[in-house]
Design a protein around this motif. Structure first.
Motif, mmCIF file in Angstrom:
data_model
loop_
_atom_site.group_PDB
_atom_site.id
_atom_site.type_symbol
_atom_site.label_atom_id
_atom_site.label_comp_id
_atom_site.label_asym_id
_atom_site.label_seq_id
_atom_site.Cartn_x
_atom_site.Cartn_y
_atom_site.Cartn_z
ATOM 1 N N ASP A 129 -38.575 -6.958 45.517
ATOM 2 C CA ASP A 129 -38.454 -5.775 44.753
ATOM 3 C C ASP A 129 -37.887 -4.615 45.316
ATOM 4 O OD1 ASP A 129 -39.569 -7.149 42.772
ATOM 5 O OD2 ASP A 129 -41.452 -6.499 42.962
ATOM 6 N N GLY A 130 -38.082 -4.294 46.633
ATOM 7 C CA GLY A 130 -37.483 -3.077 47.323
ATOM 8 C C GLY A 130 -36.051 -3.219 47.292
ATOM 9 N N TRP A 131 -35.378 -4.336 47.276
ATOM 10 C CA TRP A 131 -33.852 -4.300 47.367
ATOM 11 C C TRP A 131 -33.641 -4.360 45.869
ATOM 12 C CZ3 TRP A 131 -30.182 -3.748 50.833
ATOM 13 C CH2 TRP A 131 -30.742 -3.844 52.189
ATOM 14 N N ARG A 132 -34.232 -5.181 45.003
ATOM 15 C CA ARG A 132 -34.050 -5.589 43.751
ATOM 16 C C ARG A 132 -33.737 -4.254 42.938
ATOM 17 N NH1 ARG A 132 -33.732 -9.973 40.685
ATOM 18 N NH2 ARG A 132 -34.763 -11.328 42.341
ATOM 19 N N ARG A 133 -34.656 -3.382 43.110
ATOM 20 C CA ARG A 133 -34.745 -2.059 42.226
ATOM 21 C C ARG A 133 -33.597 -1.154 42.358
ATOM 22 N NH1 ARG A 133 -39.797 -1.016 45.339
ATOM 23 N NH2 ARG A 133 -39.307 0.523 46.827
ATOM 24 N N ARG A 134 -33.007 -1.524 43.571
ATOM 25 C CA ARG A 134 -31.881 -0.513 44.130
ATOM 26 C C ARG A 134 -30.300 -1.140 43.548
ATOM 27 N NH1 ARG A 134 -35.727 0.327 48.082
ATOM 28 N NH2 ARG A 134 -36.050 2.278 48.812
ATOM 29 N N ILE A 135 -30.399 -2.302 42.985
ATOM 30 C CA ILE A 135 -29.061 -2.825 42.371
ATOM 31 C C ILE A 135 -28.562 -1.925 41.323
ATOM 32 C CG2 ILE A 135 -28.178 -4.798 41.179
ATOM 33 C CD1 ILE A 135 -30.114 -6.705 42.797
ATOM 34 N N VAL A 136 -27.369 -1.490 41.365
ATOM 35 C CA VAL A 136 -26.826 -0.813 40.396
ATOM 36 C C VAL A 136 -25.408 -1.399 39.577
ATOM 37 C CG1 VAL A 136 -27.658 1.477 41.287
ATOM 38 C CG2 VAL A 136 -25.288 0.465 41.907
ATOM 39 N N ALA A 137 -25.086 -2.478 40.298
ATOM 40 C CA ALA A 137 -23.947 -3.208 39.549
ATOM 41 C C ALA A 137 -24.054 -4.469 39.945
ATOM 42 C CB ALA A 137 -22.608 -2.346 39.881
ATOM 43 N N VAL A 138 -23.340 -5.558 39.208
ATOM 44 C CA VAL A 138 -23.108 -6.866 39.482
ATOM 45 C C VAL A 138 -22.079 -7.204 39.366
ATOM 46 C CG1 VAL A 138 -23.980 -9.448 39.081
ATOM 47 C CG2 VAL A 138 -25.748 -7.448 39.123
ATOM 48 N N HIS A 139 -20.950 -7.708 40.031
ATOM 49 C CA HIS A 139 -19.587 -8.309 39.945
ATOM 50 C C HIS A 139 -19.572 -9.538 40.095
ATOM 51 C CE1 HIS A 139 -18.121 -4.112 38.852
ATOM 52 N NE2 HIS A 139 -18.687 -3.822 39.795
ATOM 53 N N ARG A 140 -18.513 -10.432 39.650
ATOM 54 C CA ARG A 140 -18.174 -11.817 39.817
ATOM 55 C C ARG A 140 -16.934 -11.996 40.496
ATOM 56 N NH1 ARG A 140 -20.590 -14.711 35.188
ATOM 57 N NH2 ARG A 140 -22.619 -14.288 36.457
ATOM 58 N N PHE A 141 -16.651 -12.708 41.462
ATOM 59 C CA PHE A 141 -15.144 -13.056 41.614
ATOM 60 C C PHE A 141 -14.643 -13.971 40.541
ATOM 61 C CE2 PHE A 141 -16.912 -12.309 45.864
ATOM 62 C CZ PHE A 141 -15.981 -11.868 46.582
ATOM 63 N N GLY A 142 -13.399 -13.613 40.086
ATOM 64 C CA GLY A 142 -12.777 -14.224 38.943
ATOM 65 C C GLY A 142 -12.159 -15.552 39.307
#
Length: 142
Positions: A129-142
């Protein structure tokens, strides 16, 4: 092998690479940005179409300029919600409100991610949770 499996295999091959600020060489040294650049190079066979200017270790705290979010949009398009994240996707983290996003890693699935950890090496860490709550964006290699 799918694109996601290929990304993950490349990222896993970097595990154990020592942490080096602004490094991007497997087995020699990298930081979190260098890890993503290295995966890009191995995946596409070339450098990304944009360069990352030199940066100080405290660049995010001093400037609050969203360099990682901007680079993510340029390279991968709009960010997707965390709920759509799959293994092989890039996770962008913000340490604290009021500062720019400063850390990236690659989702490894089953609650784990791969990242270059300061004062250590490229490692696989639990996405607690300590890491997860700091996620602000998710990107995918195309």
């Amino acid at each position: 092998m799918s694109r996601a499996e290929h990304v993950l295999a490349i990222a896993e091959s970097w595990i154990g690479t020592p942490y080096r600020h602004q490094g991007a060489t497997k087995g020699i040294g990298c930081d979190c940005i260098g890890l993503v650049l290295g995966v890009w190079r191995e995946l596409y066979g070339s450098e990304p179409p944009m360069t990352i200017p030199p940066y100080a270790p405290d660049w995010a705290e001093r400037s609050c300029e969203e360099r990682l979010l901007h680079a993510g949009r340029q390279l991968f398009g709009a960010a997707m919600p965390l709920s759509e994240a799959k293994p092989g996707d890039i996770l962008v983290f913000r340490w604290r409100a009021g500062c720019a996003a400063k850390h990236v890693g690659i989702l490894a699935g089953d609650g784990w991610f791969i990242h270059a950890y300061e004062q250590a090496a490229v490692t696989r860490s639990a996405l607690v949770d300590g890491w997860r709550r700091r996620i602000v964006a998710v990107h995918r290699f195309g």
